[in-house]
Design an enzyme around this catalytic site. Structure first.
Site, short mmCIF file in Angstrom:
data_model
loop_
_atom_site.label_atom_id
_atom_site.label_comp_id
_atom_site.label_asym_id
_atom_site.label_seq_id
_atom_site.Cartn_x
_atom_site.Cartn_y
_atom_site.Cartn_z
N TYR A 185 40.95 27.54 27.32
CA TYR A 185 40.18 28.50 28.13
C TYR A 185 38.71 28.04 28.26
O TYR A 185 38.13 28.06 29.34
CB TYR A 185 40.28 29.85 27.43
CG TYR A 185 39.65 31.03 28.10
CD1 TYR A 185 40.20 31.57 29.26
CD2 TYR A 185 38.54 31.66 27.55
CE1 TYR A 185 39.63 32.69 29.85
CE2 TYR A 185 37.98 32.78 28.12
CZ TYR A 185 38.53 33.29 29.27
OH TYR A 185 37.98 34.41 29.85
N LYS B 164 36.86 27.15 31.67
CA LYS B 164 35.73 27.98 32.08
C LYS B 164 34.45 27.18 32.22
O LYS B 164 33.61 27.48 33.07
CB LYS B 164 35.53 29.13 31.07
CG LYS B 164 36.65 30.18 31.12
CD LYS B 164 36.81 30.79 32.50
CE LYS B 164 37.47 32.16 32.49
NZ LYS B 164 37.76 32.64 33.85
#
Ligand code: NAI
Length: 298
Positions: free
Chosen positions: A163, A167
């Site tokens: 993640y 991101k």
């Protein structure tokens, strides 16, 4: 009249949480909204009709919206989001990339399927939908694009290697598109939100009530900065943090560094290690800043 009246807005992953809050607010301001949501679980399994419920809520309140249930990870599906907007409303003005899932595990325990699916939804999904929207915005000399990032990438967080990488990748993507869109009035900014949503409830040990979030952590407290990033007067190439009614901006800085000449060796560098990592004397740096400085000189 609201500056968003009749603007065509796409919000991906708008079946709940932050995306729903953004979609409702754009619709309230007179925009025509495409509510995209695959409708699966918080870790990206299955599909459902979450988008329909949000469209019903918007239309019941007198607004205009259509649903699209494609996955942003599917290239044809991503294209269908843009095509549906154009078929229903004639164009697109604003794209808020928001869809997201979590597959948290320490990197040691993470298998590569968990890596791939998170990269696909967040980074590739954002790229696929943005790629489909870009030519339309380029042609019409107008576009506002939001990427939804996270402090988990910008600052790091245990258990979120997949993640965090996806991101942070969005910031690199934004830094390039902000420059490429500059002459075409396409402004690209990034959001790092904080709110009580279903997604956060997938983190082990975190309890949430997405249908009735704590008022101090309500997703709608993030939405004002999304509206700002999509306004006619929006900045470009910026990263905004929002949550709990608090808003801030982060950026990348570079220090003065060390100049060691063309005969430099490893030993020379080690001798200057304190100066190399010293962050007392820093300046903000991005390609956009360089381009804007060059334009001012002309
Ligand atoms: P959420 O789970 O309520 O919303 C995400 C939505 O994306 C869901 O409705 C889901 O069905 C949809 N979605 C998932 N995969 C999709 C796909 N392949 N195609 C289309 N739709 C898909 O969670 P939340 O918190 O509202 O998340 C929104 C965004 O904000 C995400 O990108 C998340 O990573 C980001 N974020 C949220 C934070 C928070 O504190 N809630 C913190 C940092 C980032």
């Amino acid at each position: 009249m609201s500056e968003f009246q009749d603007k065509v807005v796409i919000v991906t992953g708008a079946g709940g949480g932050l995306g729903k809050a953004h979609a409702l607010e754009f619709a309230k301001r007179g925009a025509k909204v495409v509510v995209n949501d695959l409708g699966g679980s918080g870790d990206g399994v299955g599909s459902g009709d979450m988008a329909d419920a949000v469209v019903e809520e918007i239309t019941a309140a007198g607004g205009t919206a259509i649903a699209n249930k494609a996955s942003v990870t599917d290239r044809a599906g991503a294209q269908s989001i843009i095509d549906d907007a154009v078929s229903a409303f004639g164009t697109i003005d604003i794209l808020v990339n928001n869809a997201g899932i979590l597959r948290d595990k320490s990197f040691k325990k993470m298998d590569l399927d968990d890596w791939d699916i998170v990269m696909n939804v967040h980074l590739n999904g954002t790229a696929y939908v943005t790629k489909a929207a870009w030519p339309i915005m380029y042609e019409k000399n107008y576009g506002r694009i939001v990427f939804t990032s996270s402090t988990s990438g910008i600052f790091g967080n245990f258990g979120q290697a997949n993640y965090g990488a996806a991101k942070m990748g969005m910031l690199g993507f934004m830094n390039v598109l902000a420059v490429e869109g500059l002459s075409k009035n396409i402004r690209v900014n990034t959001l790092a939100p904080n709110a009580e949503t279903r997604l956060i409830g997938t983190i082990p040990g975190v309890e949430v009530n997405p249908d009735n979030p704590d008022p101090s952590r309500h997703p709608k407290l993030v939405t004002p900065v999304v509206i700002f990033m999509c306004s006619d007067d929006a900045p470009t190439g910026k990263t905004f943090h929002a949550g709990n009614g608090r808003f801030s901006c982060s950026a990348t800085f570079i220090n003065e560094g060390v100049e060691l000449g063309l005969d430099v060796t490893y030993e020379d560098l080690v001798e200057k290690r304190d100066q190399l990592v010293d962050m007392d004397n820093i300046r903000e740096m991005s390609a956009l800043i360089r381009v804007m400085q060059q334009q001012q000189k002309k």
